[in-house]
Design a protein around this motif. Structure first.
Motif, PDB file in Angstrom:
ATOM      1  N   THR A   1       0.793  -1.231   0.000  1.00 22.25           N
ATOM      2  CA  THR A   1       0.000   0.000   0.000  1.00 22.25           C
ATOM      3  C   THR A   1       0.831   1.289   0.000  1.00 22.25           C
TER       4      THR A   1
ATOM      5  N   VAL B   1      -5.111  -5.547  -4.460  1.00 20.22           N
ATOM      6  CA  VAL B   1      -6.148  -6.273  -3.732  1.00 20.22           C
ATOM      7  C   VAL B   1      -5.663  -7.676  -3.377  1.00 20.22           C
TER       8      VAL B   1
ATOM      9  N   TYR C   1      -2.625  -7.604  -0.828  1.00 20.19           N
ATOM     10  CA  TYR C   1      -3.039  -7.121   0.490  1.00 20.19           C
ATOM     11  C   TYR C   1      -3.838  -8.202   1.221  1.00 20.19           C
TER      12      TYR C   1
ATOM     13  N   GLN D   1     -10.857   5.531  -1.129  1.00 21.80           N
ATOM     14  CA  GLN D   1      -9.869   4.940  -0.235  1.00 21.80           C
ATOM     15  C   GLN D   1      -8.492   5.190  -0.837  1.00 21.80           C
TER      16      GLN D   1
ATOM     17  N   GLU E   1      -9.394  -1.370  -2.091  1.00 22.08           N
ATOM     18  CA  GLU E   1      -9.947  -2.133  -0.988  1.00 22.08           C
ATOM     19  C   GLU E   1     -11.275  -2.737  -1.429  1.00 22.08           C
TER      20      GLU E   1
ATOM     21  N   TYR F   1     -13.496  -1.761   9.486  1.00 22.52           N
ATOM     22  CA  TYR F   1     -14.454  -2.350   8.551  1.00 22.52           C
ATOM     23  C   TYR F   1     -15.888  -2.172   9.018  1.00 22.52           C
TER      24      TYR F   1
ATOM     25  N   SER G   1      -8.421   3.816   8.190  1.00 22.43           N
ATOM     26  CA  SER G   1      -7.801   2.766   7.389  1.00 22.43           C
ATOM     27  C   SER G   1      -6.285   2.869   7.446  1.00 22.43           C
TER      28      SER G   1
ATOM     29  N   THR H   1      -3.958  -0.235   8.562  1.00 19.64           N
ATOM     30  CA  THR H   1      -3.036  -0.887   7.638  1.00 19.64           C
ATOM     31  C   THR H   1      -1.566  -0.613   7.937  1.00 19.64           C
TER      32      THR H   1
END
Length: 307
Positions: free
Chosen positions: A74, A98, A101, A172, A176, A255, A271, A275
């Motif tokens: 990321t 995606v 991650y 985002q 995600e 989430y 987020s 992360t």
């Protein structure tokens, strides 16, 4: 318009002001370098020092590698966009982001469960520890972790990008799944709902297993006659319990907010905390209070006089 029309996606940017973009670049660069260097040192220490060739440190080394993977998926793209004053990511880049991650995050989560099992065997059944957690068993557990994570990432990534997208603006700072599903042309939240339900059930069951495991561990620790023995046992458990708590609660909170109407910027901030902060904190939680890790690092860096 279907998803094949899009050659790229547009990511959320914290600011359009150039000076602030440069500032964010250096902030994320600092966070990334701290995480990168710390986890690389832990990995190197465990790999080089034969005193650390035990199941606990073997799984810790795997955890450090997955933490490196999470931030490397990321942050570099985020920094590149700020440096180039851009907000785009290619379609293939988004798919890769995606996939990787999900892969590393699932590995991280699964390893925390395996490490809880390892501590349970070590403290509750110490006489059988070497027989149960032998080298072959550890390799099989690690292989199962990486394989199941690969399978999960493949299925979820394939399902997500089989969706027809009507927009390419992702609210985002990285690609995600929940935010991508909101771009679906069907305007339905059923896929998101089921993903939330499945992930929620897995996390709750896993969390209950970890809680029950640590209840047994603390009960066993209290039966240890010596105070020093109790402290030694707790010193190997508490860092792991802190890491689990940070990972699970930050993830659930983040989430959970995804499905609540809220400002885009606040969701992105949470987020970032989810992360980046856990992978960065893990190295400090495990190394600062761990004399064996510190001794291995001092010896490797030729700083033995500081021990």
């Amino acid at each position: 318009m279907n998803n094949l029309t899009f050659t790229s996606f547009l990511l959320f940017e914290f600011s359009v002001i150039r000076n602030l973009q440069i500032l964010y670049f250096f902030i994320f660069l600092a966070l990334y370098m701290i995480t990168l260097i710390g986890n690389l040192l832990i990995t190197a220490a465990v790999a080089i020092d034969y005193h650390l060739h035990t199941p606990m440190y073997f799984f810790l080394m795997n955890l450090a590698m997955t933490d490196l993977g999470i931030v490397s998926v990321t942050i570099p793209k985020l920094m590149t966009n700020y440096l180039m004053s851009s907000r785009s990511i290619s379609y293939s880049g988004c798919v890769a982001q995606v996939f990787f991650y999900l892969f590393f995050a699932t590995c991280d989560f699964t390893l925390l469960i395996v490490m809880a099992h390892d501590r349970h065997v070590a403290i509750c059944n110490p006489l059988q520890y070497e027989k149960i957690m032998h080298k072959g068993a550890c390799i099989c557990l690690a292989a199962a972790t990486w394989t199941s994570s690969l399978l999960n990432a493949t299925i979820q990534t394939g399902t997500t990008f089989a969706t027809i997208f009507c927009s390419n603006y992702i609210k985002q700072f990285f690609c995600e799944i929940p935010q991508l599903l909101k771009l679906s042309c069907c305007n339905c939240y059923l896929p998101e709902f089921w993903i939330l339900v499945i992930v929620g059930i897995i996390i709750i069951v896993s969390f209950m297993y970890i809680i029950l495991t640590y209840v047994k561990i603390f009960a066993a620790v209290l039966r240890i006659p010596s105070v020093n023995g109790q402290k030694k046992a707790l010193s190997t458990c508490l860092p792991h319990l802190v890491v689990i708590s940070v990972f699970m609660f930050s993830g659930l909170f983040t989430y959970g907010r995804t499905y609540i109407e809220d400002s885009c910027s606040s969701n992105v901030i949470f987020s970032v905390l989810y992360t980046i902060i856990p992978p960065m904190l893990n190295q400090f939680i495990y190394s600062v209070r761990n004399k064996e890790i510190k001794a291995a690092l001092y010896k490797w860096l030729h700083l033995d006089f500081l021990i």
